[in-house]
Design a protein around this motif. Structure first.
Motif, mmCIF file in Angstrom:
data_model
loop_
_atom_site.group_PDB
_atom_site.id
_atom_site.type_symbol
_atom_site.label_atom_id
_atom_site.label_comp_id
_atom_site.label_asym_id
_atom_site.label_seq_id
_atom_site.Cartn_x
_atom_site.Cartn_y
_atom_site.Cartn_z
ATOM 1 N N THR A 165 79.409 149.969 71.403
ATOM 2 C CA THR A 165 79.368 148.636 71.734
ATOM 3 C C THR A 165 80.680 148.046 71.056
ATOM 4 O OG1 THR A 165 77.045 148.613 71.309
ATOM 5 C CG2 THR A 165 78.210 146.383 70.974
ATOM 6 N N MET A 166 81.216 147.317 72.075
ATOM 7 C CA MET A 166 82.583 146.523 71.867
ATOM 8 C C MET A 166 82.633 145.278 71.338
ATOM 9 S SD MET A 166 84.358 148.369 75.258
ATOM 10 C CE MET A 166 82.999 148.563 76.064
ATOM 11 N N ILE A 167 83.431 144.717 70.515
ATOM 12 C CA ILE A 167 83.389 143.395 69.785
ATOM 13 C C ILE A 167 84.839 142.935 70.033
ATOM 14 C CG2 ILE A 167 82.861 142.088 67.759
ATOM 15 C CD1 ILE A 167 81.326 144.510 66.638
ATOM 16 N N PHE A 168 85.009 141.488 70.466
ATOM 17 C CA PHE A 168 86.100 140.854 70.369
ATOM 18 C C PHE A 168 86.122 139.682 69.896
ATOM 19 C CE2 PHE A 168 85.342 143.688 73.896
ATOM 20 C CZ PHE A 168 86.620 144.613 74.256
ATOM 21 N N TYR A 169 87.094 139.183 69.483
ATOM 22 C CA TYR A 169 87.182 137.542 69.120
ATOM 23 C C TYR A 169 87.879 136.740 70.181
ATOM 24 C CZ TYR A 169 86.253 138.407 64.079
ATOM 25 O OH TYR A 169 85.715 138.910 63.171
ATOM 26 N N GLU A 170 87.518 135.582 70.570
ATOM 27 C CA GLU A 170 88.206 134.919 71.305
ATOM 28 C C GLU A 170 88.265 133.360 71.009
ATOM 29 O OE1 GLU A 170 90.411 134.641 73.440
ATOM 30 O OE2 GLU A 170 89.956 136.339 74.867
ATOM 31 N N ALA A 171 89.138 132.595 71.788
ATOM 32 C CA ALA A 171 89.287 131.317 71.548
ATOM 33 C C ALA A 171 88.544 130.500 72.665
ATOM 34 C CB ALA A 171 90.813 130.826 71.552
ATOM 35 N N PRO A 172 88.008 129.523 72.568
ATOM 36 C CA PRO A 172 87.308 128.523 73.459
ATOM 37 C C PRO A 172 88.084 128.472 74.934
ATOM 38 C CG PRO A 172 87.981 127.158 71.873
ATOM 39 C CD PRO A 172 88.144 128.539 71.532
ATOM 40 N N HIS A 173 89.308 128.212 74.872
ATOM 41 C CA HIS A 173 90.263 127.881 75.904
ATOM 42 C C HIS A 173 90.439 129.327 76.937
ATOM 43 C CE1 HIS A 173 93.395 129.187 73.213
ATOM 44 N NE2 HIS A 173 94.170 129.321 74.290
ATOM 45 N N LEU A 219 82.454 125.847 77.005
ATOM 46 C CA LEU A 219 82.049 125.978 75.425
ATOM 47 C C LEU A 219 83.067 125.712 74.528
ATOM 48 C CD1 LEU A 219 80.323 129.294 76.020
ATOM 49 C CD2 LEU A 219 79.090 127.213 75.881
ATOM 50 N N LYS A 220 82.644 125.476 73.310
ATOM 51 C CA LYS A 220 83.427 125.074 72.080
ATOM 52 C C LYS A 220 83.489 126.114 71.043
ATOM 53 C CE LYS A 220 84.855 121.234 74.640
ATOM 54 N NZ LYS A 220 86.134 121.470 75.315
ATOM 55 N N GLY A 221 84.398 125.933 70.189
ATOM 56 C CA GLY A 221 84.320 126.681 69.052
ATOM 57 C C GLY A 221 84.762 128.104 68.940
ATOM 58 N N GLU A 222 85.124 128.812 67.947
ATOM 59 C CA GLU A 222 85.504 130.176 67.801
ATOM 60 C C GLU A 222 84.536 130.968 68.229
ATOM 61 O OE1 GLU A 222 88.660 131.037 67.089
ATOM 62 O OE2 GLU A 222 89.231 128.911 67.196
ATOM 63 N N MET A 223 84.832 132.114 69.005
ATOM 64 C CA MET A 223 83.747 132.954 69.679
ATOM 65 C C MET A 223 83.962 134.478 69.303
ATOM 66 S SD MET A 223 83.506 131.166 73.197
ATOM 67 C CE MET A 223 83.581 129.263 73.365
ATOM 68 N N VAL A 224 82.660 134.983 69.178
ATOM 69 C CA VAL A 224 82.801 136.543 69.319
ATOM 70 C C VAL A 224 82.030 137.098 70.361
ATOM 71 C CG1 VAL A 224 82.182 138.672 67.784
ATOM 72 C CG2 VAL A 224 82.531 136.307 66.704
ATOM 73 N N LEU A 225 82.580 138.046 71.040
ATOM 74 C CA LEU A 225 82.058 138.500 72.614
ATOM 75 C C LEU A 225 81.674 139.902 72.124
ATOM 76 C CD1 LEU A 225 81.289 138.747 75.478
ATOM 77 C CD2 LEU A 225 83.922 139.054 75.658
ATOM 78 N N VAL A 226 80.485 140.292 72.295
ATOM 79 C CA VAL A 226 79.851 141.814 72.046
ATOM 80 C C VAL A 226 79.369 142.381 73.193
ATOM 81 C CG1 VAL A 226 78.199 143.015 70.648
ATOM 82 C CG2 VAL A 226 79.121 140.987 69.952
ATOM 83 N N ILE A 227 79.826 143.353 73.783
ATOM 84 C CA ILE A 227 79.729 144.043 75.079
ATOM 85 C C ILE A 227 79.157 145.502 74.928
ATOM 86 C CG2 ILE A 227 80.829 144.727 77.311
ATOM 87 C CD1 ILE A 227 83.006 142.594 76.940
#
Length: 287
Positions: A165-173, A219-227
């Motif tokens: 499983t892969m995890i990434f941080y991402e900004a809303p923009h 969407l707003k706010g700091e995000m964590v994407l899990v794939i």
């Protein structure tokens, strides 16, 4: 080799202290005690950290340690340790060093024999993973993808066959663009998008990459994407033309021919020698 027994020596210590990622109630008693006890607190943004310290009535000296001054700051903190002072390192939120400054400092300190002691606490990547609904282990944490589209595509191309499983941080923009790129490179697979973790507007969007793309625009706010990791089975009967194509694709994404051959071998079931022969026979035929 260096062996550190954290609480069986009298060497000065740098404490790596995790701080809340949104909800101040997640600050641990041990973290509060350590921040009160050290001589100096090194942080990314002194204004941001001062708010945290005021909340817990901590009045210790604060110095700046961020991406732009990390090497010079590491030298200054090392000097403080040599003088017998204890230091705490914090980031704006979560664990220092996890997509935040700190690696150079920890490397420098450990090379000089001083203690580095982690003080456990909040971690956005773990919070997002355990609530994602996806397989939690093994997992691969990447952090932020490169802002350059070609470089980001190269990263996703290199890891798209990972079973973890892969995890990434991402900004809303950037999240919509990142989701579209992941969908294009990895294909449609299960994913979870966590935002505003531990805060009032905490939200998890679980579905497929194609579904997340539709929801991501505003969407707003700091995000964590899990794939989800790949579920593709190895295909030992893949054609020579496909092998050559995949190798070229990986080389274009930034891998050396040697590393590309190694990765294709792990994906197909062929040995590295077999892939090497196919690759070089095809290269010779095209000359």
């Amino acid at each position: 080799m260096r062996r550190q027994k954290s609480f069986e020596n009298e060497m000065p210590t740098c404490y790596v202290v995790a701080t809340p990622i949104g909800n101040l109630e997640e600050m641990t008693p041990r973290a509060i005690e350590v921040l009160r006890s050290v001589d100096v607190i090194a942080c990314e943004d002194t204004r941001h950290t001062q708010k945290l310290l005021r909340h817990f009535q901590i009045e210790n000296k604060v110095i700046s340690h961020h991406d732009h001054n990390e090497r010079d700051s590491a030298k200054g903190i090392l000097m403080l340790l040599h003088q017998g002072f204890n230091v705490a390192l914090v980031s704006d939120a979560g664990y220092p060093l996890i997509s935040d400054p700190g690696y150079i400092l920890v490397e420098t300190i450990t090379q000089h024999g001083f203690n580095v002691v982690p003080i456990n606490g909040s971690s956005a990547l773990l919070a997002a993973l355990v609530a994602s609904g996806l397989v939690t282990q093994p997992f691969y944490f990447h952090g932020f993808l490169p802002s350059n589209l070609k470089e980001a595509r190269g990263v996703l191309t290199r890891i798209r066959h990972y079973e973890a499983t892969m995890i990434f941080y991402e900004a809303p923009h950037r999240i919509e663009k990142t989701l579209k790129l992941a969908l294009e490179v990895m294909g449609d697979r299960k994913a979870s998008l966590a935002r505003e973790l531990t805060k009032k507007h905490e939200e998890f969007i679980r579905g497929t990459l194609s579904e997340l793309v539709i929801e991501a625009k505003d969407l707003k706010g700091e995000m964590v994407l899990v794939i989800e990791g790949t579920k593709e089975e190895k295909e030992p009967d893949i054609s020579m033309m496909d092998i050559r194509h995949h190798i070229d694709e990986l080389i274009q994404s930034g891998l050396s021919a040697k590393d590309a051959i190694k990765q294709i071998a792990s994906q197909t079931g062929y040995s590295k020698n077999e892939i090497y022969q196919i690759y070089h026979q095809d290269s010779h035929t095209n000359c």
